[in-house]
Design an enzyme around this catalytic site. Sequence first.
Site, short mmCIF file in Angstrom:
data_model
loop_
_atom_site.label_atom_id
_atom_site.label_comp_id
_atom_site.label_asym_id
_atom_site.label_seq_id
_atom_site.Cartn_x
_atom_site.Cartn_y
_atom_site.Cartn_z
N CYS A 260 20.67 11.73 0.55
CA CYS A 260 22.01 11.96 1.10
C CYS A 260 22.18 13.43 1.48
O CYS A 260 21.89 14.33 0.68
CB CYS A 260 23.07 11.56 0.08
SG CYS A 260 24.76 11.89 0.62
N PHE A 261 22.65 13.67 2.68
CA PHE A 261 22.73 15.06 3.15
C PHE A 261 23.80 15.89 2.46
O PHE A 261 23.78 17.11 2.54
CB PHE A 261 22.89 15.15 4.67
CG PHE A 261 23.84 14.18 5.32
CD1 PHE A 261 24.96 13.67 4.68
CD2 PHE A 261 23.60 13.76 6.64
CE1 PHE A 261 25.83 12.79 5.31
CE2 PHE A 261 24.47 12.88 7.29
CZ PHE A 261 25.59 12.39 6.61
#
Length: 234
Positions: free
Chosen positions: A58-59
């Site tokens: 997840c960024f």
Amino acid sequence: MTPTHKPRPLLALLAAACGLLGAGAAQAAETAFIIPPPAMDQTTTAAATEKAVIAGGCFWGVQAVFQHVKGVTSAVSGYAGGKADTANYDTVSGGRSGHAEAVEISYDPKQVSYGQLLQIYFSVAHDPTQLNRQGPDSGTQYRSTVFPESDSQRKVAEAYIAQLNKAGVYSKALATTVEPLQGFYPAESYHQDYLVRHPYSMYIMVNDIPKVENLAKTFPDRYRDKPVLVGDKG
């Protein structure tokens, strides 16, 4: 936080948030990999700014880590690995766009090198031994991937992966791939600066705050308390 409250140093705020989770969060914060620096690195260039694109789950958390790294002037959440017409969250979330959730890092090569950014990436930003997943998130959009901006970056990344595998610092071989950068596409505005704007989100507290804490503990000379935010440039 209301406007009448005196701002607190971000690490103190994160520690307070993490404390709400008790011993589980403390254990999660101890999962940094202690790894050697890269034997090969880029030489200092005359450029005032260089860019690096990486993906590691997840960024939100990856962006948050690099927003706290000295020498980084910008860290933007986005998509890389696919085409422009599929670079949106709804499509990428389906796992068939070819994109990975990625972060584009702009940095001053006189303050921090590409290899030093990769050391942080492999050590505290994510677990590079997980294939197509990070923590609770699974799918190719969460893969561990380096997207080199140049042939020089590609050589550094490939050499470092080989070096770390040979050193045996992980329990198994790295799952990290090195893929050509076809383009980087910034994510929707609501994904930017997510940790700073939502520090008490349960997902953030469990999965991402420990990453920032690990950066401060593992790389104290690289850590800065005040993050560089996308919102500050708007």
